[in-house]
Design an enzyme around this catalytic site. Structure first.
Site, PDB file in Angstrom:
ATOM      1  N   ASP A 105       0.864  -1.181   0.000  1.00  8.70           N
ATOM      2  CA  ASP A 105       0.000   0.000   0.000  1.00  8.70           C
ATOM      3  C   ASP A 105       0.897   1.226   0.000  1.00  8.70           C
ATOM      4  O   ASP A 105       1.724   1.392   0.903  1.00  8.70           O
ATOM      5  CB  ASP A 105      -0.887  -0.041   1.261  1.00  8.70           C
ATOM      6  CG  ASP A 105      -2.050   0.940   1.169  1.00  8.70           C
ATOM      7  OD1 ASP A 105      -2.212   1.566   0.105  1.00  8.70           O
ATOM      8  OD2 ASP A 105      -2.770   1.070   2.168  1.00  8.70           O
ATOM      9  N   ASP A 126      -2.871   2.399  -6.112  1.00  9.80           N
ATOM     10  CA  ASP A 126      -1.734   2.439  -5.191  1.00  9.80           C
ATOM     11  C   ASP A 126      -1.733   1.266  -4.223  1.00  9.80           C
ATOM     12  O   ASP A 126      -1.149   1.342  -3.150  1.00  9.80           O
ATOM     13  CB  ASP A 126      -1.753   3.759  -4.405  1.00  9.80           C
ATOM     14  CG  ASP A 126      -2.991   3.914  -3.542  1.00  9.80           C
ATOM     15  OD1 ASP A 126      -3.980   3.187  -3.778  1.00  9.80           O
ATOM     16  OD2 ASP A 126      -2.971   4.752  -2.633  1.00  9.80           O
ATOM     17  N   GLU A 127      -2.358   0.193  -4.583  1.00  8.42           N
ATOM     18  CA  GLU A 127      -2.538  -0.892  -3.632  1.00  8.42           C
ATOM     19  C   GLU A 127      -2.637  -2.220  -4.379  1.00  8.42           C
ATOM     20  O   GLU A 127      -3.335  -2.305  -5.388  1.00  8.42           O
ATOM     21  CB  GLU A 127      -3.849  -0.615  -2.896  1.00  8.42           C
ATOM     22  CG  GLU A 127      -4.082  -1.394  -1.653  1.00  8.42           C
ATOM     23  CD  GLU A 127      -5.482  -1.091  -1.096  1.00  8.42           C
ATOM     24  OE1 GLU A 127      -6.027  -1.981  -0.481  1.00  8.42           O
ATOM     25  OE2 GLU A 127      -6.022   0.018  -1.313  1.00  8.42           O
TER      26      GLU A 127
END
Lengths: 372, 408
Positions: B16, B114-115
């Site tokens: 993350d 983003d993960e």
């Protein structure tokens, strides 16, 4: 090694072999042409390890010998020369020199014994085919080949020899194309081999309009003798699918239509189909058919109606227009006959008339329609 | 402590990025470093109506967090530096992050820009230990993007997800297979991935605060109290999660929402917006060549009370007209007199393939599968806009700055 030759003759022989040289390869030797001068004949050979091309030309040989020299360089310099006498020589350390009235060109060669050997072809079964027949056998099937490397067998064309007959078959699962050819000059034995599309494209390119071609099938390679040129091709060593299983033995309805009329119509209408699905619909009605396409996203829509000979049930069947066009382009006859079962079943097509000893058949899988 | 791979049935990482958008803004403008950066809608001096996308850690100290209305963020942190989001730039960084992640394993499940989840079970031997691969991921992401990532590694997805959040920012938390229960027990139930506000509220009502409390409840009780969710809670409390990383969650619905710049009670505006949203949803369905059988309507009123209605029809559709008519029918079941609407949402679910599939005689047995895959493939292929439009949507179509549109 020393020989002289006229530029035009040398260039013609070079042209036949140069295109086999791979663009890039981990084996640098394959960038070369193997030149062998023996007994009044100059032999030129290139290979990409799958395909080996050999051509011959007459030359004045002063000293016999062999050399491997950079193929494209030799081809390119000869191409740029006018039709003058050329003399070629090479010393024991494979330094070669080409001389003409214009000057001399030094070329670094390599030891010919490092060049890959010609495929050995023992226990060869040979067939002889008129060039125009061979051309048709390839042309009427090859377009349906798969590009899926996961199914190597389908990336080639199946050559199936039977009792005085030869059948070529190609399929990618969406369509299947086959041409059956009968001739007493063909052997009476069952045998089959799969030839790569690349090899067959080379055959097509080198085939002269008239004359005959002898094809020999060995255990791992086939060879095609085309005049002064021979092409060796590695066979695709895989099992071919049981294509007979998918050809329906009986169909419900026949539809006969003018080949070029339908092709022209499909070409126009498909301009309005969704570019991803390329879907066109054929609405079949008694003695007429409607060809339609629409692209919901961009609002385009097209509809045409043509006459046909049909007395079956009314229904709508969808096709990928590219496949349908491919099929129609490979029908030489003025009329094409479709054999239909149901909207979601394979459709068969063949020319309205064809030579007595030939049987061309194509199969096309439809697009499944949900709510038409 | 058992740190060998053999004691790990699976090694799953959740990566993350830390305050991703805000961190990129700082990279692009180093003057922002150390300052409370808030990426989101224009706060318009506390009058803005959008939400916060990302807040830097400095801003989070003021209580600002993502998904918070910007107006509230502005009140909490008036000296914050409010930046509007730059999708394209973030997309470039996202691609670079994923390029790095793909160098560790091909088994990646992208959760958002983003993960991601990574199944490292097959890669671990290349790095020697779980710690080593965790450190390597963080180091390589930093080297390639100058951005920090927090990584959680555990034997299951849900525990990895909790672990990545455990020591944020710049964290690396490894939960060994025999430590899962000890790790989970003291955590508040809200930390469980998938426990939303509603379940959290119900659990709090029952006096359940930690995972340990939750674990004391019987399966029967959970089933009776939470229905389908009961089994999920039971498993999550015990760290049981069989879900695979490469399991793409198939897209189940397509929806579009609009938050009005100012609350609306004009039926013409509401109907126009409803048609506009129907058109958007239908167009997306058609682009993806899918149809849906269930039409969903969502309404949020000025007082934030939110309602939804849904209707399932017999024949799947992707036509604007069908979706609009059904939504209009559902809208009429609300008593709108004297009420102002803040948000309208239109969605379609129970999706199925719409367009024709090219049949193939080689794998007729795989047809069902390919049908599903075709839906997935088509879903990924998003592009374009309709060239034609309904006149009624012309007003709704104007992208007024104060409206906030979103799709899902």
């Amino acid at each position: 090694m020393k020989f002289s030759i006229r530029r035009d003759e040398f260039y013609e022989a070079l042209q036949k072999v140069v295109s086999v040289i791979p663009q890039r390869s981990t084996i640098s030797m394959t960038q070369n042409i193997l030149l062998s001068a023996h007994g009044g004949q100059l032999e030129l050979m290139t290979t990409d390890l799958e395909i080996t091309m050999v051509s011959h030309v007459t030359a004045e040989i002063a000293t016999e010998g062999d050399i491997a020299i950079p193929g494209r360089l030799v081809h390119d310099i000869v191409r740029e020369l006018p039709n003058v006498m050329l003399s070629f020589s090479a010393d024991a350390s494979y330094r070669a020199e080409l001389r003409s009235d214009f000057g001399q060109y030094k070329i670094g060669g390599e030891n010919p014994s490092d060049f890959p050997r010609k495929p050995a072809l023992d226990s060869v079964r040979e067939i002889t085919l008129p060039n125009e027949v061979l051309k048709r056998l390839i042309d009427k099937s090859i377009f349906a080949c798969s590009h899926d490397e996961l199914r190597p067998a389908l990336t080639g064309v199946l050559f199936e020899l039977g009792e005085n007959s030869l059948r070529t078959v190609a399929t990618d699962g969406h369509r299947l194309a086959t041409l059956f050819y009968r001739s007493d000059s063909l052997p009476r034995e069952d045998f089959s081999a799969i030839l790569s599309t690349r090899a067959l494209n080379f055959v097509m390119r080198n085939l002269e309009a008239d004359g005959v071609t002898v094809i020999g099938f060995g255990p791992s390679h086939a060879v095609a003798h085309m005049g002064p040129t021979r092409l060796f091709a590695r066979l695709i060593d895989e099992r071919y699918v049981n294509y007979n299983k998918v050809i329906p033995p009986e169909t419900n309805f026949d539809l006969t239509v003018d080949t070029s009329t339908l092709l022209a119509s499909v070409k126009r209408v498909s301009l309005f189909s969704n570019p991803i699905t390329a879907q066109v619909l054929l609405r079949l009605m008694p003695n007429r058919m409607e060809i339609q396409a629409e692209d919901i996203d961009y609002g385009g829509e097209a509809r045409e109606e043509i006459e046909c000979n049909y007395e079956g049930d009314e229904f709508v069947i969808g096709f990928n227009s590219r496949y349908l066009q491919d099929l129609l382009r490979h029908i030489d006859a003025p009329q094409v006959i479709f054999h239909l079962i149901r909207p979601d079943f394979a459709v068969l097509a063949n020319p309205g008339d064809q030579p007595e000893n030939e049987d061309q058949l194509m199969l096309l899988m439809p697009i499944r329609l949900e709510n038409v | 402590m058992p740190k060998t791979t053999s004691s790990w049935p699976r090694v799953i990482a959740h990566v993350d990025m830390d305050a991703f958008f805000a961190a990129i803004e700082v990279l692009r403008n180093p003057e922002l470093k150390g300052k409370p950066v808030i990426v989101g809608a224009d706060p318009r001096k506390g009058q803005g109506r959008g939400v916060v996308s990302t807040a830097s850690y400095e801003a989070r100290k003021f209580g600002v967090h993502s998904a918070m209305p910007v107006s509230r963020a502005y009140k909490l942190c008036p000296e914050g530096i409010f930046v509007s989001p730059k999708g394209g730039v973030y997309g470039d960084y996202s691609r670079r992050v994923f390029e790095v992640l793909e160098s560790f394993t091909p088994q990646i499940q992208k959760v958002s820009v983003d993960e991601a989840f990574l199944d490292l079970t097959g890669s671990i031997h290349l790095y020697g230990s779980v710690e080593a691969i965790g450190k390597a991921i963080k180091a390589k992401v930093l080297a390639e993007t100058q951005l920090y990532a927090s990584v959680g590694i555990a034997p299951t997805k849900s525990v990895a997800k909790i672990a990545s959040d455990y020591q944020k920012p710049d964290g690396l938390t490894i939960v060994l297979p025999d430590q899962v229960q000890d790790f989970l027990d003291p955590l508040p139930v809200s930390k469980i991935w998938g426990v939303g506000n509603k379940s959290n509220e119900t659990l709090a009502h029952l006096g359940i605060r930690t995972v340990r409390d939750l674990r004391a409840l019987s399966r029967e009780f959970l089933d009776a109290r939470f229905g389908k969710m009961g089994g999920f809670l039971y498993r999550m409390a015990r760290g049981i999660d069989e879900r695979d990383v490469h399991d793409r969650d198939p897209v189940k619905s397509v929806s579009n929402e609009r938050t009005f710049g100012s609350d609306q009670d004009d039926p013409e505006v509401i109907h126009g917006t409803l048609l506009y949203l129907s058109e958007k949803v239908a167009s997306r369905l058609r682009h993806q060549q899918i149809k849906g059988r269930t039409i969903n309507l969502k309404l949020r009123f000025a007082d934030f009370s939110t309602f939804s209605r849904s209707k399932t029809i017999l024949q799947a559709t992707n036509l604007t007209e069908d979706i609009y008519k059904i939504c209009l029918g559902m809208l009429e079941t609300f008593n709108l007199s004297g009420k102002k609407v803040r948000l309208i949402g239109v969605g379609v679910s129970h999706l199925e393939n719409a367009a024709g599939i090219q049949t193939n005689f080689l794998d007729q047995e795989n047809e069902k599968k390919s049908k599903l895959e075709a839906v997935l493939d088509q879903l990924q292929d998003r592009f374009g806009k309709t060239a034609l439009t309904h006149a009624q949507t012309l007003n709704a179509r104007k992208r007024r700055k104060d409206h906030t549109d979103s799709d899902d």
